[in-house]
Design a protein around this motif. Structure first.
Motif, PDB file in Angstrom:
ATOM      1  N   LYS A 163      36.881  77.581 -13.894  1.00  0.00           N
ATOM      2  CA  LYS A 163      36.366  78.518 -13.108  1.00  0.00           C
ATOM      3  C   LYS A 163      35.358  79.676 -13.598  1.00  0.00           C
ATOM      4  O   LYS A 163      34.405  80.082 -13.001  1.00  0.00           O
ATOM      5  N   VAL A 164      35.520  80.060 -14.955  1.00  0.00           N
ATOM      6  CA  VAL A 164      34.632  81.087 -15.432  1.00  0.00           C
ATOM      7  C   VAL A 164      33.137  80.302 -15.564  1.00  0.00           C
ATOM      8  O   VAL A 164      32.285  81.087 -15.356  1.00  0.00           O
ATOM      9  N   LYS A 165      33.067  78.949 -16.087  1.00  0.00           N
ATOM     10  CA  LYS A 165      32.035  78.278 -16.257  1.00  0.00           C
ATOM     11  C   LYS A 165      31.312  78.305 -14.769  1.00  0.00           C
ATOM     12  O   LYS A 165      29.871  78.598 -14.868  1.00  0.00           O
ATOM     13  N   ALA A 166      32.013  77.967 -13.862  1.00  0.00           N
ATOM     14  CA  ALA A 166      31.401  77.908 -12.317  1.00  0.00           C
ATOM     15  C   ALA A 166      30.676  79.126 -11.979  1.00  0.00           C
ATOM     16  O   ALA A 166      29.494  79.311 -11.432  1.00  0.00           O
ATOM     17  N   ALA A 167      31.308  80.379 -12.335  1.00  0.00           N
ATOM     18  CA  ALA A 167      30.902  81.556 -12.047  1.00  0.00           C
ATOM     19  C   ALA A 167      29.469  81.851 -12.780  1.00  0.00           C
ATOM     20  O   ALA A 167      28.674  82.741 -12.335  1.00  0.00           O
ATOM     21  N   LEU A 168      29.527  81.627 -13.950  1.00  0.00           N
ATOM     22  CA  LEU A 168      28.463  81.998 -14.879  1.00  0.00           C
ATOM     23  C   LEU A 168      27.401  80.853 -14.780  1.00  0.00           C
ATOM     24  O   LEU A 168      26.145  81.060 -14.848  1.00  0.00           O
ATOM     25  N   THR A 169      27.489  79.624 -14.351  1.00  0.00           N
ATOM     26  CA  THR A 169      26.505  78.490 -14.136  1.00  0.00           C
ATOM     27  C   THR A 169      25.551  79.022 -13.140  1.00  0.00           C
ATOM     28  O   THR A 169      24.257  78.569 -13.206  1.00  0.00           O
ATOM     29  N   TYR A 170      25.886  79.377 -12.052  1.00  0.00           N
ATOM     30  CA  TYR A 170      25.226  79.551 -11.004  1.00  0.00           C
ATOM     31  C   TYR A 170      23.786  80.428 -11.171  1.00  0.00           C
ATOM     32  O   TYR A 170      22.861  80.346 -10.962  1.00  0.00           O
ATOM     33  N   ILE A 259      30.613  90.240 -15.279  1.00  0.00           N
ATOM     34  CA  ILE A 259      30.721  89.036 -16.032  1.00  0.00           C
ATOM     35  C   ILE A 259      31.546  89.428 -17.266  1.00  0.00           C
ATOM     36  O   ILE A 259      32.631  88.673 -17.602  1.00  0.00           O
ATOM     37  N   GLY A 260      31.436  90.623 -17.901  1.00  0.00           N
ATOM     38  CA  GLY A 260      32.340  91.085 -19.034  1.00  0.00           C
ATOM     39  C   GLY A 260      33.639  91.065 -18.694  1.00  0.00           C
ATOM     40  O   GLY A 260      34.577  90.640 -19.468  1.00  0.00           O
ATOM     41  N   MET A 261      33.879  91.613 -17.455  1.00  0.00           N
ATOM     42  CA  MET A 261      35.261  91.775 -17.011  1.00  0.00           C
ATOM     43  C   MET A 261      35.910  90.604 -16.723  1.00  0.00           C
ATOM     44  O   MET A 261      37.177  90.104 -17.166  1.00  0.00           O
ATOM     45  N   ILE A 262      35.280  89.599 -16.358  1.00  0.00           N
ATOM     46  CA  ILE A 262      35.665  88.259 -16.190  1.00  0.00           C
ATOM     47  C   ILE A 262      36.155  87.590 -17.477  1.00  0.00           C
ATOM     48  O   ILE A 262      37.197  86.910 -17.633  1.00  0.00           O
ATOM     49  N   LEU A 263      35.214  87.743 -18.341  1.00  0.00           N
ATOM     50  CA  LEU A 263      35.418  87.063 -19.863  1.00  0.00           C
ATOM     51  C   LEU A 263      36.625  87.809 -20.406  1.00  0.00           C
ATOM     52  O   LEU A 263      37.351  86.895 -21.196  1.00  0.00           O
ATOM     53  N   ARG A 264      36.749  89.208 -20.363  1.00  0.00           N
ATOM     54  CA  ARG A 264      37.819  89.639 -20.907  1.00  0.00           C
ATOM     55  C   ARG A 264      39.355  89.316 -20.160  1.00  0.00           C
ATOM     56  O   ARG A 264      40.332  88.868 -20.804  1.00  0.00           O
ATOM     57  N   ALA A 358      45.298  84.257 -12.213  1.00  0.00           N
ATOM     58  CA  ALA A 358      45.135  84.574 -10.538  1.00  0.00           C
ATOM     59  C   ALA A 358      43.933  85.332 -10.491  1.00  0.00           C
ATOM     60  O   ALA A 358      43.167  85.271  -9.622  1.00  0.00           O
ATOM     61  N   ASP A 359      44.000  86.581 -11.542  1.00  0.00           N
ATOM     62  CA  ASP A 359      42.963  87.472 -11.303  1.00  0.00           C
ATOM     63  C   ASP A 359      41.454  86.803 -11.393  1.00  0.00           C
ATOM     64  O   ASP A 359      40.611  87.182 -11.024  1.00  0.00           O
ATOM     65  N   VAL A 360      41.499  85.839 -12.474  1.00  0.00           N
ATOM     66  CA  VAL A 360      40.245  85.432 -13.093  1.00  0.00           C
ATOM     67  C   VAL A 360      39.678  84.304 -11.715  1.00  0.00           C
ATOM     68  O   VAL A 360      38.533  84.351 -11.387  1.00  0.00           O
ATOM     69  N   SER A 361      40.638  83.770 -11.188  1.00  0.00           N
ATOM     70  CA  SER A 361      40.307  83.027  -9.868  1.00  0.00           C
ATOM     71  C   SER A 361      39.510  84.007  -8.947  1.00  0.00           C
ATOM     72  O   SER A 361      38.706  83.572  -8.455  1.00  0.00           O
ATOM     73  N   ILE A 362      40.368  85.009  -8.607  1.00  0.00           N
ATOM     74  CA  ILE A 362      39.713  85.846  -7.491  1.00  0.00           C
ATOM     75  C   ILE A 362      38.474  86.567  -8.161  1.00  0.00           C
ATOM     76  O   ILE A 362      37.452  86.822  -7.216  1.00  0.00           O
ATOM     77  N   ALA A 363      38.489  87.062  -9.227  1.00  0.00           N
ATOM     78  CA  ALA A 363      36.935  87.717  -9.657  1.00  0.00           C
ATOM     79  C   ALA A 363      35.985  86.722  -9.660  1.00  0.00           C
ATOM     80  O   ALA A 363      34.789  87.087  -9.439  1.00  0.00           O
ATOM     81  N   GLU A 365      35.374  84.314  -7.620  1.00  0.00           N
ATOM     82  CA  GLU A 365      35.012  84.046  -6.344  1.00  0.00           C
ATOM     83  C   GLU A 365      34.198  85.088  -5.922  1.00  0.00           C
ATOM     84  O   GLU A 365      33.266  85.017  -4.988  1.00  0.00           O
ATOM     85  N   LYS A 366      34.693  86.451  -6.272  1.00  0.00           N
ATOM     86  CA  LYS A 366      33.829  87.465  -5.648  1.00  0.00           C
ATOM     87  C   LYS A 366      32.614  87.645  -6.172  1.00  0.00           C
ATOM     88  O   LYS A 366      31.496  88.123  -5.601  1.00  0.00           O
ATOM     89  N   LEU A 367      32.306  87.058  -7.800  1.00  0.00           N
ATOM     90  CA  LEU A 367      31.251  87.357  -8.477  1.00  0.00           C
ATOM     91  C   LEU A 367      30.305  86.489  -7.681  1.00  0.00           C
ATOM     92  O   LEU A 367      29.038  86.696  -7.586  1.00  0.00           O
ATOM     93  N   LYS A 368      30.771  85.057  -7.470  1.00  0.00           N
ATOM     94  CA  LYS A 368      29.806  84.120  -6.955  1.00  0.00           C
ATOM     95  C   LYS A 368      29.381  84.454  -5.361  1.00  0.00           C
ATOM     96  O   LYS A 368      28.095  84.387  -4.936  1.00  0.00           O
ATOM     97  N   ALA A 369      30.298  85.251  -4.806  1.00  0.00           N
ATOM     98  CA  ALA A 369      29.912  85.748  -3.270  1.00  0.00           C
ATOM     99  C   ALA A 369      28.958  86.736  -3.311  1.00  0.00           C
ATOM    100  O   ALA A 369      27.917  86.851  -2.619  1.00  0.00           O
ATOM    101  N   LEU A 370      29.074  87.672  -4.405  1.00  0.00           N
ATOM    102  CA  LEU A 370      28.023  88.896  -4.636  1.00  0.00           C
ATOM    103  C   LEU A 370      26.549  88.174  -5.096  1.00  0.00           C
ATOM    104  O   LEU A 370      25.680  88.748  -4.477  1.00  0.00           O
ATOM    105  N   LEU A 371      26.857  87.644  -6.072  1.00  0.00           N
ATOM    106  CA  LEU A 371      25.355  87.098  -6.717  1.00  0.00           C
ATOM    107  C   LEU A 371      24.668  86.086  -6.000  1.00  0.00           C
ATOM    108  O   LEU A 371      23.427  86.276  -5.971  1.00  0.00           O
TER     109      LEU A 371
END
Length: 402
Positions: A163-170, A259-264, A358-363, A365-371
């Motif tokens: 999930k983290v990789k998918a959010a950063l790859t885009y 991005i930093g928040m998701i990685l933490r 669960a929080d990473v999963s939500i975060a 999805e939000k990041l992808k929707a925003l970016l």
């Protein structure tokens, strides 16, 4: 896979010879027996012509290892012995690195070694947490439960990491596409119109002048730009590898907005899930801290955990060093403190891991929707400026003709 040349006789007594591929001599003999061939000679062909050309992989792909753990757990729970389960999984594994390791593990098991001893000889395949937990399973006689816990652990780790990789790859992909499009337009398309505009001698808009200047700079000094980019990359590599720069790089990334928040959160989920599994298997706390240092994958957290380990070695609380560190939210510190007081560290850490996974999963999805709209708008803007810089002088030309 090695190539072996063999000679022998089949069931009819006729001579047979040829070549076959196998992981080792033992597997080659087994394959020939299955074909009904009594082996008279078997020799490995060591010439470079028979060597497989491939990039050496240091580790098994996470998805392959997750699949192995789940299948291994299922076979053990079905009552199949460890030796037979290892043999079955070695035969059906598509990953060459894992297959070779399992064949060697099977060989050691048949020699009388314990499963822990066998897998410990392959640290690049079987991570420390796997070795420590199966050792606990062998000692406690609950190998099936341990393997099931390991399967769940690696599945959750794999899911969170993906999930983290998918959010950063885009955003990385869009950024690379933007650079490629920009370079293509400036070095191929714009110079074509630059010659035409120069022949007209008309006054050009400011935007057009800026784009033409950038295009000329790229065409003329492309080699210097490549040299500068190579120097920067080489300097960063030297700084990270030779001058303890990994800590500062990880610190910078963790401080990035969103991005930093998701990685933490991802690191905290991985850390608490690992520690919960180790507590559940009664692995000593100091050994657990050493294992976690290799799991978190971030130098900022590694150094913080080293301080925790030092505190534990002095007989002090685990939470005191965490309270002073910015990378650990108050909730995590309070939950760990509660676990220390109540003796329910396994349960508490498991709850924290569930929350952050669960929080990473939500975060993400939000990041992808925003970016997505931001990056698409950026790419469209870059192309739009260049197109406009070419179109504006052409419109002026048409108006002057009319």
């Amino acid at each position: 896979m090695a190539v072996y040349q063999y000679s022998g006789r089949d069931r009819k007594g006729e001579k047979r010879s040829g070549k076959l591929k196998a992981a080792d001599q033992k597997e080659a003999m087994a394959k020939l027996r299955e074909q009904g061939i009594a082996v008279l000679s078997l020799e490995e062909l060591t010439s470079f012509l028979y060597k497989e050309i491939e990039i050496k992989k240091k580790r098994v792909k996470p998805q392959d290892f997750v699949m192995y753990i789940r299948q291994f757990s299922t076979l053990i729970q079905a009552g199949i012995s460890i030796v037979e389960a290892t043999q079955i999984l070695a035969k059906q594994s598509d990953n060459k690195l894992l297959k070779q390791a399992l064949l060697k593990v099977e060989e050691k098991l048949r020699e009388g070694r314990s499963f822990t001893q066998a897998v410990a000889e392959h640290p690049k395949i079987f991570p420390p947490i796997f070795v420590h937990l199966v050792r606990a399973g062998e000692v406690g006689g609950n190998m099936d439960d341990i393997l099931d816990r390991l399967a769940v652990y690696f599945e959750k780790q794999y899911e969170t990491r993906n999930k983290v990789k998918a959010a950063l790859t885009y955003p990385i992909f869009i950024g690379i596409v933007s650079i490629i499009v920009l370079i293509f337009l400036l070095t191929t398309v714009v110079p074509t119109f630059s010659t035409m505009f120069a022949s007209l001698g008309a006054e050009l808009p400011i935007v057009t002048k800026m784009v033409l200047t950038a295009s000329q700079f790229f065409v003329t000094w492309w080699w210097a730009l490549l040299l500068i980019a190579g120097t920067i990359v080489g300097g960063l590599w030297y700084f990270i590898k030779k001058m303890d720069g990994q800590y500062y790089l990880d610190y910078f990334v963790l401080k990035l907005p969103m991005i930093g928040m998701i990685l933490r959160k991802s690191v905290l989920a991985r850390m608490t899930r690992t520690l919960s599994s180790l507590y559940a298997s009664s692995v000593p706390i100091l050994q657990s801290m050493s294992i976690i240092e290799n799991v978190v994958g971030n130098e900022v957290y590694v150094r913080a955990l080293q301080e925790v380990k030092t505190s534990l070695e002095k007989g002090q609380s685990m939470t005191k060093p965490l309270q002073k560190h910015w990378a650990f939210p108050p909730m995590v510190v309070q939950m760990i403190a509660t676990g220390e007081k109540t003796g329910a560290m396994e349960t508490v850490l498991g709850k924290v891991a569930d929350f952050y996974e669960a929080d990473v999963s939500i975060a993400t999805e939000k990041l992808k929707a925003l970016l997505e709209p931001v990056l698409i708008t950026f790419l469209a803007g870059v192309v739009g400026v260049i197109v406009a810089s070419i179109a504006l002088p052409m419109f002026s030309m048409f108006e002057s003709i009319q």
